[in-house]
Enzyme design. Structure first.
Site, PDB file in Angstrom:
ATOM      1  CG  ASN A  10      37.873  39.168  37.994  1.00 52.43           C
ATOM      2  OD1 ASN A  10      37.793  40.228  37.376  1.00 52.43           O
ATOM      3  ND2 ASN A  10      38.097  39.120  39.304  1.00 52.43           N
ATOM      4  CD1 TRP A  11      39.596  38.615  31.548  1.00 52.13           C
ATOM      5  CD2 TRP A  11      39.733  40.311  30.092  1.00 52.13           C
ATOM      6  NE1 TRP A  11      39.397  38.101  30.296  1.00 52.13           N
ATOM      7  CE2 TRP A  11      39.469  39.129  29.372  1.00 52.13           C
ATOM      8  CE3 TRP A  11      39.849  41.509  29.378  1.00 52.13           C
ATOM      9  CZ2 TRP A  11      39.335  39.101  27.989  1.00 52.13           C
ATOM     10  CZ3 TRP A  11      39.712  41.494  27.996  1.00 52.13           C
ATOM     11  CH2 TRP A  11      39.468  40.294  27.313  1.00 52.13           C
ATOM     12  CE  LYS A  12      41.946  38.979  39.972  1.00 53.17           C
ATOM     13  NZ  LYS A  12      42.421  38.677  41.312  1.00 53.17           N
ATOM     14  CG  HIS A  95      36.667  39.975  43.308  1.00 54.10           C
ATOM     15  ND1 HIS A  95      37.839  40.239  43.981  1.00 54.10           N
ATOM     16  CD2 HIS A  95      36.921  38.911  42.513  1.00 54.10           C
ATOM     17  CE1 HIS A  95      38.757  39.364  43.592  1.00 54.10           C
ATOM     18  NE2 HIS A  95      38.227  38.547  42.698  1.00 54.10           N
ATOM     19  CD  GLU A  97      41.205  41.369  43.522  1.00 57.52           C
ATOM     20  OE1 GLU A  97      40.743  41.900  42.493  1.00 57.52           O
ATOM     21  OE2 GLU A  97      41.885  40.318  43.495  1.00 57.52           O
ATOM     22  CD  GLU A 167      36.813  34.512  43.317  1.00 62.32           C
ATOM     23  OE1 GLU A 167      37.238  34.010  42.277  1.00 62.32           O
ATOM     24  OE2 GLU A 167      36.942  35.715  43.600  1.00 62.32           O
ATOM     25  N   GLY A 173      45.087  34.891  43.693  1.00 61.19           N
ATOM     26  CA  GLY A 173      46.314  35.521  43.213  1.00 61.19           C
ATOM     27  C   GLY A 173      47.555  35.116  43.990  1.00 61.19           C
ATOM     28  CB  SER A 213      45.518  29.901  42.645  1.00 61.14           C
ATOM     29  OG  SER A 213      45.983  31.101  43.228  1.00 61.14           O
ATOM     30  N   GLY A 234      41.140  34.315  37.642  1.00 57.48           N
ATOM     31  CA  GLY A 234      41.814  35.611  37.567  1.00 57.48           C
ATOM     32  C   GLY A 234      43.024  35.539  36.647  1.00 57.48           C
ATOM     33  N   GLY A 235      44.198  35.317  37.237  1.00 56.35           N
ATOM     34  CA  GLY A 235      45.461  35.343  36.481  1.00 56.35           C
ATOM     35  C   GLY A 235      45.448  34.499  35.219  1.00 56.35           C
TER      36      GLY A 235
END
Ligand code: PEP
Length: 250
Positions: A10-12, A95, A97, A167, A173, A213, A234-235
Site C-alpha cells: 500500500n503505497w499510500k 483502510h 486512514e 490491520e 506506521g 509494520s 505500508g512503509g
C-alpha cells in the site's frame, strides 16, 4: 486446497509517476520469482504508468480507493470502470486512514465493496481496532461488527474471492507489530465470522492478510500462522524490503 499467499504493497500518498516507475524497476528483478501473489496498490495518478511498467511481469495492480458510484458529478472520485480499464485488479477499501481522516463509515464502505464486486474488482477490505479497544478487551467484537457490516449483501461466492486485511490501527506506521499470536487470534476470528455469515467452504477460500509494520524481520513468523494468508505492507513497500517480504519463504 491451500490458499496462495498474497503480499500487497500500500503505497499510500507516496511516489510521483516518475518515482513510481523507478520503484517498479527497482523491485521487478527482486520479486520476479515469488511464490506469493504480488500486488502494488498505488495512488490514482500512478495507476497508468505502473500498469505500463509491470506489463508482462508477475505483479498485479491495485488501487487505494474507489467510488461507490458508477459515473457522473462526483468531483475527485475514481470509478470502478476507470480502474478496470487501466488494468486494476484489486482495490483497498476501508483502510483505517480513510475511516479516520475521511470519515468513511461501514455503510459507505459496504457500498464500495458491493460496487467493486459488481464490476469484477477484488476488494482488499481492511478492519482493525484502536489501542483503546484492544486494552478494553473488545477487539474481537469490534472486528466481527466491522466485517458483518461491510459484507452486507455480499454473496458467498463473492466473499470467497475477496481479501480481508486485519490491520490493528496501533500497529500501522508506528513500528509496533502485533505479535504473531495476536495477529493469528484475530485472523482466525475473522475466518470464523465468515463461517458464521456464510459457511466453512467460503471461510476456507477467503484470504486474510495481516498489516501493521510488517517487515523482513517479522514477516516469516507472521506468515507461518495458519490463518494469515499474506500481508498488506505500508512503509516497507516503498523499498527493497518489500521484495524480502515477498520472498519470505526462500
Ligand atoms: C498500511 O498502511 O496498510 C500499513 C500496514 O502500513 P505500515 O506497514 O507502514 O504499518
Amino acid at each position: 486446497m491451500a490458499r496462495r499467499k498474497i503480499i500487497a504493497g500500500n503505497w499510500k500518498m507516496n511516489k510521483t509517476p516518475s518515482e513510481a516507475k523507478a520503484l517498479v524497476e527497482l523491485l521487478a528483478p527482486l520479486v520476479k520469482d515469488a511464490d506469493a501473489e504480488v500486488v502494488y496498490c498505488v495512488p490514482a495518478i500512478d495507476i497508468v504508468p505502473v500498469a505500463e511498467a509491470i506489463k508482462g511481469s508477475n505483479v498485479q495492480l491495485g488501487a487505494e480507493n474507489i467510488s461507490d458510484q458508477d459515473a457522473g458529478a462526483f468531483t475527485g472520485e475514481i470509478s470502478a470502470d476507470m480502474l478496470l480499464d487501466a488494468g486494476v485488479k484489486y482495490v483497498i477499501i476501508g483502510h483505517s486512514e480513510r475511516r479516520q481522516y475521511y470519515k468513511e463509515d461501514d455503510a459507505f464502505l459496504n457500498r464500495k465493496v458491493l460496487k467493486a464486486l459488481e464490476k469484477g474488482l477484488t476488494p482488499i477490505l481492511c478492519c482493525g481496532e484502536t489501542l483503546e479497544q484492544r486494552e478494553a478487551g473488545v477487539t474481537l467484537d469490534w472486528i466481527r461488527l466491522q466485517i458483518k457490516s461491510d459484507l452486507q449483501g455480499v454473496t458467498a461466492e463473492q466473499a470467497a474471492s475477496m481479501v480481508i486485511a486485519y490491520e490493528p490501527i496501533w500497529a500501522i506506521g508506528t513500528g509496533k507489530t502485533a505479535t504473531s499470536d495476536q495477529a493469528e487470534e484475530v485472523c482466525k476470528a475473522i475466518r470464523d465470522t465468515i463461517t458464521d455469515i456464510y459457511d466453512s467452504d467460503t471461510a476456507e477460500k477467503i484470504r486474510i492478510q495481516y498489516g501493521g509494520s510488517m517487515k523482513p524481520a517479522n514477516c516469516k513468523e507472521l506468515l507461518a500462522k495458519p490463518d494469515i494468508d499474506g500481508g498488506l505492507i505500508g512503509g516497507a513497500a516503498l523499498k527493497a524490503d518489500f521484495a524480502e517480504i515477498v520472498n519470505y519463504n526462500k
